[in-house]
Design an enzyme around this catalytic site. Structure first.
Site: not given
Length: 415
Positions: A195, A234, A238, A290
């Site tokens: 990330d 990714d 996060d 997301r």
């Protein structure tokens, strides 16, 4: 702090490295607030221009108060002398993409990859991780000067408290060694490791005026292997594993599949009472999904702007997951004609969403009513009672005004 004040140049007397989060500015203002490295002494104030200098300043994730000013473009994929490194430089023990594909083709291989090529992939991935994973410790401020860029790196705030990351472009956290995971979604999928920013067990974190994207290596340009896009990235951000008291403000998330994940597992019941996150005045442009997807957390989404460019892939923006409590106010969405208001929210075992003041292509909409009418995929409709009302926030303006403010003032280089 008002957007107009944030947009002023640092050379007008401001020192972004010494600035702290303002009172009431989201969840990161709770308790003692978030000050980062503002208390750093002169010996722990650094200006860095290379990956080696940045790693040295971070000091392995130490908790010593520190301010790190990032200048210019830093390539995390570089050796101690500053020489750029390619995927070929990390490959070891006989790893080769063609050999990996031949070994684990689902037409001839059943189950998870194992054996020589998987072991070689793991060894190669470990070599890359040693270069691109950068540990950020407690009491740290990282701030870009001018238009500063971290390319190919993953800032990892792991079990740390009191961190500020501001005014920095984070670009192309590119995984050289994706791995095949069979049976994900019934088809299998490619999984990646990095990330742009990863918060795990992190508390009191303020992320402000960043720009995060895949710029340089879009996944859409990657080939298809085993019937699935060969992903290289990714998440952009996060927030997982008990992280708590986080504010993300005035930032841009662009041209990426999975933008922000809050809570990584339905079974992580230890996240109850944590994952309290505020997202305000952020731009999401060309993000497929997301933005964010939430489990467990009390998340305040206000005055964010979402844009779906014509001809791009889009799945949803808000993912309402297990035991999540999302309170959304005055957000705007701009989409092409093939994206409907019912597409904006997806329930992943969620039960509740509070939303007011949403604008969809310039018109007010009630996403809760629309989502329930068109069936989000959940077995039950979402209710509007999320069990809490935010008290820590800056001024909440109308969605249209917020979109204009974001266009003018959000992103790296505008703090």
């Amino acid at each position: 702090m008002p957007a107009q004040a944030l947009a002023q140049s640092a050379d007008a007397g401001r020192d972004l490295g010494r600035e702290t989060l303002g009172p009431n500015d989201g969840w990161a203002a709770a308790d003692a607030g978030t000050t980062g490295g503002a208390a750093a002494d002169a010996a722990h104030v650094f200006t860095v221009r290379t990956r080696s200098q940045l790693a040295a300043a971070l000091d392995g994730g130490s908790a010593t108060p520190k301010i790190i000013y990032v200048h210019g473009t830093i390539d995390a994929n570089s050796d101690p002398a500053g020489k750029p490194l390619s995927c070929a430089d990390y490959a070891t023990d006989g790893y080769a993409t063609d050999a990996y594909l031949a070994a684990y083709d689902p037409l001839t291989w059943a189950g998870k990859p194992s054996g020589a090529q998987e072991e070689a992939r793991l060894a190669s991935a470990a070599k890359q991780a040693e270069r691109v994973e950068l540990k950020v410790g407690s009491n740290t401020t990282i701030v870009g000067t001018g238009r500063a860029v971290l390319k190919g790196g993953s800032l990892q705030v792991k079990n740390a408290d009191n961190v500020i990351i501001r005014n920095l472009e984070l670009r192309d956290a590119y995984d050289c060694f994706p791995y095949w995971q069979p049976n994900t979604g019934g088809l299998g999928d490619w999984k990646t490791s990095y990330d742009n920013i990863w918060l795990t067990g992190a508390t009191h974190v303020w992320i402000d005026h960043i720009t995060a994207s895949d710029k340089g290596h879009p996944d859409a340009a990657e080939p298809t292997w085993f019937g699935r896009n060969y992903l290289r990235h990714d998440g952009l951000l996060d927030i997982t594993t008990g992280s708590d008291l986080v504010t993300v403000s005035w930032s841009r998330f662009a041209d990426h599949d999975k933008a922000i994940l809050i809570g990584n597992s339905d079974s992580a019941t230890g996240d109850r009472g944590r994952l309290r996150v505020t997202l305000h005045h952020n731009a999401f442009t060309g993000t497929v999904q997301r933005a964010p997807r939430v489990r467990f957390g009390q998340v305040h989404l206000y005055n964010n702007a979402y844009t779906v460019p014509a001809g791009t892939e889009y799945r949803y923006s808000w993912g309402i997951g297990t035991e999540s409590a999302v309170y959304a106010e005055n957000n705007s969405f701009t989409t092409p004609g093939d994206v409907e208001a019912a597409d904006l929210v997806k329930s992943w075992n969620g039960t509740a969403l509070h939303q007011t003041g949403t604008e969809f292509n310039g018109y007010p909409v009630d996403l809760l009513a629309i989502n329930n009418s068109y069936n989000s995929g959940s077995e039950t409709d979402l209710t509007g009672d999320v069990g809490w009302t935010p008290t820590l926030h800056t001024t909440v303006t109308g969605a249209r005004q917020a979109a204009a403010d974001i266009a003018a003032h959000a992103g790296a280089g505008k703090a």
